[in-house]
Design a protein around this motif. Sequence first.
Motif, PDB file in Angstrom:
ATOM      1  N   GLU A  14       0.830  -1.206   0.000  1.00 22.35           N
ATOM      2  CA  GLU A  14       0.000   0.000   0.000  1.00 22.35           C
ATOM      3  C   GLU A  14       0.863   1.254   0.000  1.00 22.35           C
ATOM      4  N   LEU A  15       1.964   1.233   0.755  1.00 20.75           N
ATOM      5  CA  LEU A  15       2.873   2.388   0.788  1.00 20.75           C
ATOM      6  C   LEU A  15       3.536   2.605  -0.574  1.00 20.75           C
ATOM      7  N   ILE A  16       3.913   1.510  -1.236  1.00 14.75           N
ATOM      8  CA  ILE A  16       4.534   1.614  -2.560  1.00 14.75           C
ATOM      9  C   ILE A  16       3.545   2.216  -3.553  1.00 14.75           C
ATOM     10  N   GLU A  17       2.300   1.755  -3.478  1.00 14.47           N
ATOM     11  CA  GLU A  17       1.248   2.300  -4.346  1.00 14.47           C
ATOM     12  C   GLU A  17       1.079   3.791  -4.111  1.00 14.47           C
ATOM     13  N   LYS A  18       1.022   4.172  -2.853  1.00 15.77           N
ATOM     14  CA  LYS A  18       0.783   5.573  -2.484  1.00 15.77           C
ATOM     15  C   LYS A  18       1.954   6.459  -2.911  1.00 15.77           C
ATOM     16  N   ALA A  19       3.173   5.942  -2.793  1.00 13.72           N
ATOM     17  CA  ALA A  19       4.360   6.733  -3.155  1.00 13.72           C
ATOM     18  C   ALA A  19       4.395   7.026  -4.648  1.00 13.72           C
ATOM     19  N   GLY A  20       3.957   6.067  -5.459  1.00 11.70           N
ATOM     20  CA  GLY A  20       3.911   6.273  -6.910  1.00 11.70           C
ATOM     21  C   GLY A  20       5.275   6.460  -7.546  1.00 11.70           C
ATOM     22  N   LYS A  21       6.313   5.896  -6.936  1.00 12.09           N
ATOM     23  CA  LYS A  21       7.671   6.047  -7.462  1.00 12.09           C
ATOM     24  C   LYS A  21       8.187   4.725  -8.014  1.00 12.09           C
ATOM     25  N   ASP A  22       8.994   4.817  -9.060  1.00  7.00           N
ATOM     26  CA  ASP A  22       9.574   3.622  -9.651  1.00  7.00           C
ATOM     27  C   ASP A  22      10.660   3.050  -8.750  1.00  7.00           C
ATOM     28  N   ARG A  23      10.753   1.713  -8.743  1.00  5.35           N
ATOM     29  CA  ARG A  23      11.791   1.022  -7.996  1.00  5.35           C
ATOM     30  C   ARG A  23      12.601   0.169  -8.965  1.00  5.35           C
ATOM     31  N   LEU A  24      13.851  -0.076  -8.624  1.00  7.23           N
ATOM     32  CA  LEU A  24      14.731  -0.919  -9.420  1.00  7.23           C
ATOM     33  C   LEU A  24      14.950  -2.247  -8.712  1.00  7.23           C
ATOM     34  N   VAL A  91      31.149  -3.719  -7.259  1.00 10.35           N
ATOM     35  CA  VAL A  91      30.603  -5.059  -7.427  1.00 10.35           C
ATOM     36  C   VAL A  91      29.595  -5.041  -8.580  1.00 10.35           C
ATOM     37  N   ARG A  92      29.540  -6.137  -9.356  1.00 11.13           N
ATOM     38  CA  ARG A  92      28.617  -6.181 -10.487  1.00 11.13           C
ATOM     39  C   ARG A  92      27.176  -6.262  -9.982  1.00 11.13           C
ATOM     40  N   LEU A  93      26.329  -5.373 -10.465  1.00 10.23           N
ATOM     41  CA  LEU A  93      24.915  -5.373 -10.113  1.00 10.23           C
ATOM     42  C   LEU A  93      24.130  -5.951 -11.292  1.00 10.23           C
ATOM     43  N   ASN A  94      23.389  -6.995 -11.047  1.00  8.68           N
ATOM     44  CA  ASN A  94      22.537  -7.582 -12.082  1.00  8.68           C
ATOM     45  C   ASN A  94      21.171  -6.905 -12.034  1.00  8.68           C
ATOM     46  N   ILE A  95      20.928  -6.016 -12.977  1.00  9.78           N
ATOM     47  CA  ILE A  95      19.650  -5.306 -13.034  1.00  9.78           C
ATOM     48  C   ILE A  95      18.609  -6.216 -13.682  1.00  9.78           C
ATOM     49  N   ALA A  96      17.444  -6.320 -13.070  1.00  8.63           N
ATOM     50  CA  ALA A  96      16.398  -7.218 -13.557  1.00  8.63           C
ATOM     51  C   ALA A  96      16.001  -6.890 -14.990  1.00  8.63           C
ATOM     52  N   VAL A  97      15.693  -7.929 -15.758  1.00  7.68           N
ATOM     53  CA  VAL A  97      15.240  -7.757 -17.140  1.00  7.68           C
ATOM     54  C   VAL A  97      13.871  -7.101 -17.153  1.00  7.68           C
ATOM     55  N   GLU A  98      12.987  -7.554 -16.276  1.00  7.34           N
ATOM     56  CA  GLU A  98      11.644  -7.001 -16.167  1.00  7.34           C
ATOM     57  C   GLU A  98      11.483  -6.378 -14.781  1.00  7.34           C
ATOM     58  N   GLN A  99      11.092  -5.109 -14.742  1.00  8.67           N
ATOM     59  CA  GLN A  99      10.967  -4.397 -13.473  1.00  8.67           C
ATOM     60  C   GLN A  99       9.547  -4.491 -12.926  1.00  8.67           C
ATOM     61  N   ASP A 100       9.442  -4.559 -11.609  1.00 11.06           N
ATOM     62  CA  ASP A 100       8.161  -4.604 -10.921  1.00 11.06           C
ATOM     63  C   ASP A 100       8.349  -3.923  -9.572  1.00 11.06           C
ATOM     64  N   ASN A 101       7.570  -2.879  -9.303  1.00 11.92           N
ATOM     65  CA  ASN A 101       7.733  -2.127  -8.059  1.00 11.92           C
ATOM     66  C   ASN A 101       7.475  -2.964  -6.819  1.00 11.92           C
TER      67      ASN A 101
END
Length: 343
Positions: A14-24, A91-101
């Motif tokens: 609910e907090l993530i929804e309310k914030a409305g910001k993208d996450r990685l 350190v190598r960061l593996n960024i997700a192929v498909e993002q989901d908040n």
Amino acid sequence: MQLYNTLSAKERAELIEKAGKDRLTLSFYQYHHIKNPPIFRDHLFVTWNDMEVLGRIYIAKEGINAQLSVPADNFRAFKEHLDSITFLENVRLNIAVEQDNKSFLKLKVKVRGKIVADGLDDDTFDVTDKGTHVDAVRFNELIEDPDTILVDMRNHYESEIGHFKNAVTPDVDTFRDSLPIIEDDLKAHKEDKKLVMYCTGGIRCEKASAYFKHKGFKDVYQLEGGIIEYTRQVNDKGLENKFIGKNFVFDERRSERISEDIIAHCHQCGKPCDTHVNCANEACHLLFIQCDECAAKMNNCCSDACKEVVALPYEEQKALRKGKYKSNNIFKKGRSAVLKFKS
């Protein structure tokens, strides 16, 4: 000082929804001798909690294994913090192929005996004497070589929905199960074949490559950054994609689509499907593959028995669960006898 997560998954969503910001969503690992894992664990939790980092992080004397999400606005601060830690700098960061908040809904930082359960006695071999890391270009070249044996170091439910063409996919439930099986199956080729391995992000291959070198394999390679980094390089460089299907991931997304191929089947009706779900009966929580039609028919359950349970009032369901432990060792991720079309 807050050292543990205090919000439920529902409250965090609910907090993530309310914030409305993208996450990685990203992951990383590093083998390193950590002298005091509990102190390091608390330091990470306090710092990352302030940055609104969410995820599953394991700390052990042998290093760190992290799968997490961070608000895009806080990524720079997060990266600066990583770089301030000597053994995690760059350190190598593996960024997700498909993002989901909502890939992660809690911050869990745990101290464990190992960052990956492998059943090995590491004192018998040098874990730093690992195989040769290769990028996507070299990997594609190697797996076309007739003198190469390509091995998937993941579990059966991972390779079932996606794997590299012509890969050996051990029928195992855990990483520790795969090591002796692979060694026994390939022992005749320790000197005359190239052993090339891959996994999700590289962490399992890192340990496995050192283990197989210790066991006498002469030419050992591992895919740098695993399937996640391979996919990024394929997309960035316009390379031929040799992975078919989906890449299983250990968060709320459960998978990332790498190719349009659907190579698995619904465990209940046998139709082509590669969507993993957990049984809606919380006393079961079995991980299995279910198509939309079966989900509607079975009320998101794996069996008629579980369907009857979820139809009960919540308090009755809760009473049935009391004192019972949900264990992956019991439910075997898709191998339950109630599934007619399991792998």
